[in-house]
Write a protein that holds these residues in place. Sequence first.
Motif, PDB file in Angstrom:
ATOM      1  N   ILE A 115       0.847  -1.193   0.000  1.00  0.00           N
ATOM      2  CA  ILE A 115       0.000   0.000   0.000  1.00  0.00           C
ATOM      3  C   ILE A 115       0.879   1.239   0.000  1.00  0.00           C
ATOM      4  N   GLY A 116       0.696   2.128  -0.956  1.00  0.00           N
ATOM      5  CA  GLY A 116       1.397   3.404  -0.960  1.00  0.00           C
ATOM      6  C   GLY A 116       2.873   3.318  -1.301  1.00  0.00           C
ATOM      7  N   ILE A 117       3.531   4.466  -1.171  1.00  0.00           N
ATOM      8  CA  ILE A 117       4.959   4.583  -1.462  1.00  0.00           C
ATOM      9  C   ILE A 117       5.734   4.396  -0.159  1.00  0.00           C
ATOM     10  N   HIS A 118       6.642   3.428  -0.147  1.00  0.00           N
ATOM     11  CA  HIS A 118       7.441   3.130   1.035  1.00  0.00           C
ATOM     12  C   HIS A 118       8.866   3.626   0.858  1.00  0.00           C
ATOM     13  N   ARG A 119       9.484   4.011   1.981  1.00  0.00           N
ATOM     14  CA  ARG A 119      10.899   4.375   2.000  1.00  0.00           C
ATOM     15  C   ARG A 119      11.693   3.160   2.481  1.00  0.00           C
ATOM     16  N   PHE A 120      12.795   2.882   1.824  1.00  0.00           N
ATOM     17  CA  PHE A 120      13.688   1.807   2.233  1.00  0.00           C
ATOM     18  C   PHE A 120      15.020   2.457   2.561  1.00  0.00           C
ATOM     19  N   VAL A 121      15.406   2.366   3.834  1.00  0.00           N
ATOM     20  CA  VAL A 121      16.519   3.133   4.373  1.00  0.00           C
ATOM     21  C   VAL A 121      17.706   2.227   4.674  1.00  0.00           C
ATOM     22  N   PHE A 122      18.877   2.600   4.164  1.00  0.00           N
ATOM     23  CA  PHE A 122      20.138   1.932   4.480  1.00  0.00           C
ATOM     24  C   PHE A 122      20.891   2.838   5.448  1.00  0.00           C
ATOM     25  N   VAL A 123      21.279   2.292   6.584  1.00  0.00           N
ATOM     26  CA  VAL A 123      21.991   3.070   7.597  1.00  0.00           C
ATOM     27  C   VAL A 123      23.306   2.361   7.917  1.00  0.00           C
ATOM     28  N   LEU A 124      24.384   3.123   7.947  1.00  0.00           N
ATOM     29  CA  LEU A 124      25.699   2.579   8.253  1.00  0.00           C
ATOM     30  C   LEU A 124      26.192   3.167   9.572  1.00  0.00           C
ATOM     31  N   PHE A 125      26.601   2.278  10.488  1.00  0.00           N
ATOM     32  CA  PHE A 125      27.153   2.673  11.777  1.00  0.00           C
ATOM     33  C   PHE A 125      28.598   2.206  11.870  1.00  0.00           C
ATOM     34  N   LYS A 126      29.444   2.995  12.512  1.00  0.00           N
ATOM     35  CA  LYS A 126      30.815   2.560  12.787  1.00  0.00           C
ATOM     36  C   LYS A 126      30.807   1.885  14.157  1.00  0.00           C
ATOM     37  N   GLN A 127      31.327   0.678  14.205  1.00  0.00           N
ATOM     38  CA  GLN A 127      31.377  -0.084  15.449  1.00  0.00           C
ATOM     39  C   GLN A 127      32.587   0.332  16.276  1.00  0.00           C
ATOM     40  N   LYS A 128      32.450   0.215  17.605  1.00  0.00           N
ATOM     41  CA  LYS A 128      33.578   0.485  18.501  1.00  0.00           C
ATOM     42  C   LYS A 128      34.432  -0.761  18.659  1.00  0.00           C
ATOM     43  N   SER A 129      33.822  -1.933  18.450  1.00  0.00           N
ATOM     44  CA  SER A 129      34.533  -3.210  18.546  1.00  0.00           C
ATOM     45  C   SER A 129      33.732  -4.258  17.779  1.00  0.00           C
ATOM     46  N   ARG A 130      34.263  -5.464  17.678  1.00  0.00           N
ATOM     47  CA  ARG A 130      33.567  -6.565  16.991  1.00  0.00           C
ATOM     48  C   ARG A 130      32.258  -6.850  17.723  1.00  0.00           C
ATOM     49  N   LEU A 131      31.172  -7.061  16.968  1.00  0.00           N
ATOM     50  CA  LEU A 131      29.850  -7.309  17.562  1.00  0.00           C
ATOM     51  C   LEU A 131      29.427  -8.762  17.425  1.00  0.00           C
ATOM     52  N   THR A 132      28.740  -9.240  18.440  1.00  0.00           N
ATOM     53  CA  THR A 132      28.049 -10.520  18.377  1.00  0.00           C
ATOM     54  C   THR A 132      26.591 -10.197  18.629  1.00  0.00           C
ATOM     55  N   VAL A 133      25.792 -10.215  17.578  1.00  0.00           N
ATOM     56  CA  VAL A 133      24.392  -9.811  17.654  1.00  0.00           C
ATOM     57  C   VAL A 133      23.526 -10.919  17.092  1.00  0.00           C
ATOM     58  N   GLY A 134      22.434 -11.209  17.781  1.00  0.00           N
ATOM     59  CA  GLY A 134      21.472 -12.173  17.259  1.00  0.00           C
ATOM     60  C   GLY A 134      20.386 -11.447  16.494  1.00  0.00           C
ATOM     61  N   PRO A 135      19.591 -12.172  15.704  1.00  0.00           N
ATOM     62  CA  PRO A 135      18.506 -11.530  14.967  1.00  0.00           C
ATOM     63  C   PRO A 135      17.425 -11.026  15.917  1.00  0.00           C
ATOM     64  N   PRO A 136      16.682  -9.987  15.528  1.00  0.00           N
ATOM     65  CA  PRO A 136      15.597  -9.498  16.374  1.00  0.00           C
ATOM     66  C   PRO A 136      14.494 -10.556  16.500  1.00  0.00           C
ATOM     67  N   ILE A 137      13.716 -10.459  17.550  1.00  0.00           N
ATOM     68  CA  ILE A 137      12.616 -11.398  17.786  1.00  0.00           C
ATOM     69  C   ILE A 137      11.611 -11.351  16.635  1.00  0.00           C
ATOM     70  N   SER A 138      11.351 -10.140  16.143  1.00  0.00           N
ATOM     71  CA  SER A 138      10.413  -9.949  15.032  1.00  0.00           C
ATOM     72  C   SER A 138      11.007  -8.947  14.053  1.00  0.00           C
ATOM     73  N   THR A 139      10.703  -9.110  12.765  1.00  0.00           N
ATOM     74  CA  THR A 139      11.180  -8.134  11.783  1.00  0.00           C
ATOM     75  C   THR A 139      10.295  -6.886  11.786  1.00  0.00           C
ATOM     76  N   ASP A 140       9.060  -7.004  12.287  1.00  0.00           N
ATOM     77  CA  ASP A 140       8.182  -5.836  12.438  1.00  0.00           C
ATOM     78  C   ASP A 140       8.415  -5.208  13.809  1.00  0.00           C
ATOM     79  N   GLY A 141       8.192  -3.900  13.897  1.00  0.00           N
ATOM     80  CA  GLY A 141       8.365  -3.206  15.160  1.00  0.00           C
ATOM     81  C   GLY A 141       9.837  -2.995  15.520  1.00  0.00           C
TER      82      GLY A 141
END
Length: 173
Positions: A115-141
């Motif tokens: 529905i409608g026109i959506h924005r798709f945003v790419f964001v780049l962050f500089k890390q302070k150190s190596r990250l160990t991150v798991g996937p979010p619980i949900s892709t929505d919200g």
Amino acid sequence: MAKSVEPLVVGRVIGEVLESFNPTMKMKVTYNCKKIVCNGHEFYPSLVLIKPKVEVQGGDLRSLFTLVMTDPDVPGPSDPYLREHVHWIVTNIPGTTDASFGKEVVPYESPRPSIGIHRFVFVLFKQKSRLTVGPPISTDGFNTRGFAEQNDLGLPVSAVYFNAQRETAARRR
């Protein structure tokens, strides 16, 4: 206001998705080897089915970066109550390389606005150190600001967005 963030303000990316920031790196997002993402340009969903090449330009190989791609307009721009939908997360991307050298936390999900026109945003962050991150619980919200805060990423170093809307059969011809 810096000229490079002005389109992000006009497109309401700064405010709705990100805090105001000063870009310190360049990021080049390219679909199908030739379609470069520029702020506010429209892409047909059929052209963005395969994950893009995302190059981190500048920095050095000792620097690490995190890439987040979200859609803040889910299910539709007039009532985005599922804001944001995360489409892709890659961590530990070495500087001067591209996202294929990082750790894919959330596999690329191609844009499919209904529905409608959506924005798709790419964001780049500089890390302070190596990250160990798991996937979010949900892709929505999903919340880009919250993700950055939880992982001590600080403000973005670069961002770009494109628009897309549902593609009719006639447009695909």
